[in-house]
Design an enzyme around this catalytic site. Structure first.
Site, short mmCIF file in Angstrom:
data_model
loop_
_atom_site.label_atom_id
_atom_site.label_comp_id
_atom_site.label_asym_id
_atom_site.label_seq_id
_atom_site.Cartn_x
_atom_site.Cartn_y
_atom_site.Cartn_z
N TRP A 25 0.86 -1.24 0.01
CA TRP A 25 -0.08 0.17 0.01
C TRP A 25 0.91 1.09 -0.01
O TRP A 25 1.75 1.50 0.88
CB TRP A 25 -0.82 -0.10 1.26
CG TRP A 25 -1.70 0.83 1.49
CD1 TRP A 25 -2.70 1.48 0.35
CD2 TRP A 25 -2.03 1.76 2.66
NE1 TRP A 25 -3.33 2.64 1.14
CE2 TRP A 25 -2.78 2.71 2.53
CE3 TRP A 25 -1.43 1.74 3.97
CZ2 TRP A 25 -3.53 3.52 3.32
CZ3 TRP A 25 -2.00 2.48 5.07
CH2 TRP A 25 -2.97 3.36 4.81
N ASP A 37 -0.23 -4.98 9.89
CA ASP A 37 -1.32 -4.07 9.41
C ASP A 37 -2.46 -5.13 8.84
O ASP A 37 -2.38 -5.99 7.85
CB ASP A 37 -0.68 -2.94 8.36
CG ASP A 37 -1.85 -2.42 7.80
OD1 ASP A 37 -3.16 -2.04 8.39
OD2 ASP A 37 -1.50 -1.59 6.86
N ALA A 46 -6.16 -4.63 7.64
CA ALA A 46 -7.18 -3.87 7.32
C ALA A 46 -8.32 -4.39 6.78
O ALA A 46 -9.15 -3.85 6.22
CB ALA A 46 -6.66 -2.76 6.35
N LYS A 85 -13.20 -1.35 6.06
CA LYS A 85 -13.63 -2.08 5.14
C LYS A 85 -14.67 -3.18 5.84
O LYS A 85 -15.69 -3.51 5.12
CB LYS A 85 -12.40 -3.20 4.48
CG LYS A 85 -11.01 -2.29 4.31
CD LYS A 85 -11.52 -1.42 3.19
CE LYS A 85 -10.63 -0.09 3.15
NZ LYS A 85 -9.24 -0.13 2.77
N1 PMP Z 1 -3.56 -0.63 5.48
C1 PMP Z 1 -4.01 -1.06 4.35
C2 PMP Z 1 -3.05 -2.10 3.69
C3 PMP Z 1 -5.07 -0.33 3.58
O1 PMP Z 1 -5.14 -0.90 2.23
C4 PMP Z 1 -5.69 0.48 4.15
C5 PMP Z 1 -6.81 1.17 3.24
N2 PMP Z 1 -6.63 1.28 1.90
C6 PMP Z 1 -5.45 0.87 5.28
C7 PMP Z 1 -4.33 0.35 5.99
C8 PMP Z 1 -6.33 2.02 5.90
O2 PMP Z 1 -7.81 2.09 5.99
P1 PMP Z 1 -8.37 3.18 6.47
O3 PMP Z 1 -7.68 4.36 6.78
O4 PMP Z 1 -9.45 3.57 5.48
O5 PMP Z 1 -8.90 2.85 7.61
#
Ligand code: PMP
Length: 394
Positions: free
Chosen positions: A127, A208, A210, A243
Site C-alpha cells: 500500500w 497491518d 485492514a 472495510k
Molecule cells: N492498511 C492497508 C494495507 C490498507 O489497504 C488501508 C486502506 N486502503 C489501510 C491500512 C487504511 O485504511 P483506513 O485508513 O481507511 O482505515
C-alpha cells in the site's frame, strides 16, 4: 511562506478516481479505489451498522470527550476480534486512531519514540502509504521482495534474503491478510517460518490488518497474526474497521502493542500521549458502532453474516474472472486470480497498457495493474476479461 511549497507527489489512486468521474461513457468500470461494492455497484451501510447507529441515537446521552486513547470498551472488543484471546489483557496496550491510516501513523510514531534507529522493512509492492507514513514519522525504511509476478505467489527466497539484512530491533511490517496490492497471502507454514526467523533475530513484527474477514473468515484471516502474538514477546498491530464494517468515512482504527506485562503501562501511557500530540481525542462514532456490534450477540451475528456475503461475493467474482480469462486467453496465465485473497490483485502491465485499458475499454485500474475485484459486477466480468486479454496477454 506558502510560495516555498512545491507540489506534493501525485496520488495515483485519487488520479484514477478523478479520471473515472470525468469519463462520460456509461459502460466504464471502476476497478481502482479499494472500496467494496455490492451487485448494484453501491458501497452499502451494513444492516448491523444501521442497527447499532439506531441504538446509539436512542441511548447516547453525551458527546463529551472520551479519553485520549479512546474508549477502553473499543480496545477490548477489537483486541478480542483481532487477537482472539491468545494473549492476556496484561500484555496488550491499545489506542483508537483516525482510521487504519492513523493507526499505522501512530504506530510509526511509537516506533520512532521508542527506538529512532529502528528501520522499518516494507514489502515490495505495498500500500503506497506505508513508506510515506514511516517517513512522516522520521523513520528510515527498507524494502523487501515479496511478490513473484511469474506465479502470482510470494517470492519467499527473495524475501528472506532481503530480511537477512535486518538488524536486531528493526521492525518488519507484514500484511495480516488480503495483501494490498497483490492478494498473495502467507500460508500457515509461512507464518510459522516468519515467527521463528523474527524470534531468532530479535526483530519486531508490525502487522497491518485492514481486511480481516475478506479472505477466508474473521478468525482464519487473523491466524497468522495470532501465531506471532502467542509466540513472540512483542508485536505491533494496526487495525481498521473501514472495510469489514463498511465504516470507511467514520475513520475507525486502532493500534495495539503486545508486549511483556512490565512494559505495558508505560507503552499505554505513551500511546495516549502520542494521540494527544497529533490528533487529540480520536474519533468515537465509528469505534462506538463497532463496540456496540461486537458486544451484542444478535448484532454480531448479523454483521458476521453480512461480512460472509461480502467475502463470498468477492471470491465469486475472482473465480468468475479467472474462468473468463482462461477462456479468453486459452491459458492459465491469470489463474492466480482465483487463488488470491481479498479485494486486490496485481495484473501487471506498463503505464501505456493501463492507459490503453482505460481509453479503449473504459477499464480503470491503478498503475502496475492493481485491480479492485469488488469493482466488478457479474455482467461486466466477460467484458473486463476481454479487455485484459487483448491488452495484457502478451
Ligand atoms: N492498511 C492497508 C494495507 C490498507 O489497504 C488501508 C486502506 N486502503 C489501510 C491500512 C487504511 O485504511 P483506513 O485508513 O481507511 O482505515
Amino acid at each position: 511562506m506558502f510560495n516555498n511549497l512545491t507540489p506534493p507527489p501525485p496520488d495515483a489512486i485519487l488520479k484514477v478516481m478523478q479520471q473515472f468521474r470525468d469519463d462520460p461513457r456509461s459502460d466504464k468500470v471502476d476497478l481502482g479505489v479499494g472500496v467494496y461494492r455490492d451487485a448494484t455497484g453501491v458501497t452499502p451501510v451494513m444492516r448491523a451498522v444501521k442497527a447499532a447507529e439506531a441504538h446509539l441515537v436512542a441511548t447516547q446521552d453525551s458527546k463529551g470527550y472520551v479519553a485520549m486513547a479512546g474508549d477502553t470498551a473499543f480496545h477490548s472488543a477489537m483486541a478480542a476480534l483481532v487477537l482472539g484471546g491468545v494473549v492476556g489483557a496484561e500484555r496488550i496496550a491499545a489506542a483508537a486512531a483516525t482510521g487504519g491510516t492513523g493507526a499505522v501513523r501512530q504506530a510509526m510514531e511509537l516506533i520512532h519514540t521508542a527506538n529512532p534507529q529502528a528501520r522499518v522493512w516494507i514489502s515490495q509492492p505495498t500500500w503506497p502509504n506505508h513508506p510515506a507514513l514511516a517517513e512522516a514519522a522520521g523513520l528510515e525504511w527498507r524494502p523487501y521482495r515479496y511478490y513473484d509476478a511469474e506465479n502470482g505467489g510470494i517470492d519467499r527466497a527473495g524475501m528472506m534474503a532481503d530480511l537477512d539484512g535486518a538488524r536486531e530491533g528493526d521492525v518488519i511490517l507484514l500484511h495480516g491478510c488480503c495483501h494490498n496490492p497483490t492478494g498473495a497471502d502467507f500460508t500457515e507454514s509461512d507464518w510459522a517460518d516468519i515467527a521463528a526467523f523474527l524470534e531468532r533475530r530479535g526483530l519486531i513484527p508490525f502487522v497491518d490488518i485492514a481486511y480481516q474477514g475478506f479472505g477466508d473468515g474473521v478468525d482464519a484471516d487473523a491466524a497468522g497474526l495470532r501465531h506471532l502474538a502467542a509466540r513472540l514477546p512483542r508485536l505491533m498491530i494496526a487495525g481498521s474497521a473501514a472495510k469489514n464494517f463498511g465504516l470507511y468515512r467514520e475513520r475507525a482504527g486502532i493500534y495495539m502493542v503486545v508486549c511483556p506485562p512490565a512494559e505495558r503501562d508505560t507503552t499505554q501511557a505513551m500511546m495516549a500521549w502520542l494521540n494527544r500530540s497529533s490528533t487529540g481525542f480520536p474519533p468515537d462514532h465509528g469505534a462506538r458502532v463497532v463496540t456496540t456490534i461486537l458486544n451484542d450477540p444478535m448484532m454480531k451475528d448479523q454483521w458476521l453474516q453480512e461480512l460472509a456475503e461480502m467475502r463470498a461475493r468477492v471470491n465469486g467474482l475472482r473465480a468468475a474472472l479467472a474462468t473468463a480469462l482462461r477462456k479468453e486467453t486459452g491459458s492459465d496465465r491469470f489463474g492466480f486470480l482465483g487463488a488470491q485473497k481479498g479485494m486486490f490483485s496485481l495484473l501487471g502491465g506498463t503505464d501505456a497498457q493501463i492507459a490503453r485499458l482505460r481509453e479503449e475499454f473504459g477499464l480503470y485500474l491503478v498503475g502496475g495493474g492493481r485491480m479492485n475485484i469488488a469493482g466488478l459486477k457479474e455482467d461486466t466480468v466477460d467484458r473486463v476479461a476481454a479487455g485484459i486479454a487483448r491488452v495484457l496477454n502478451d
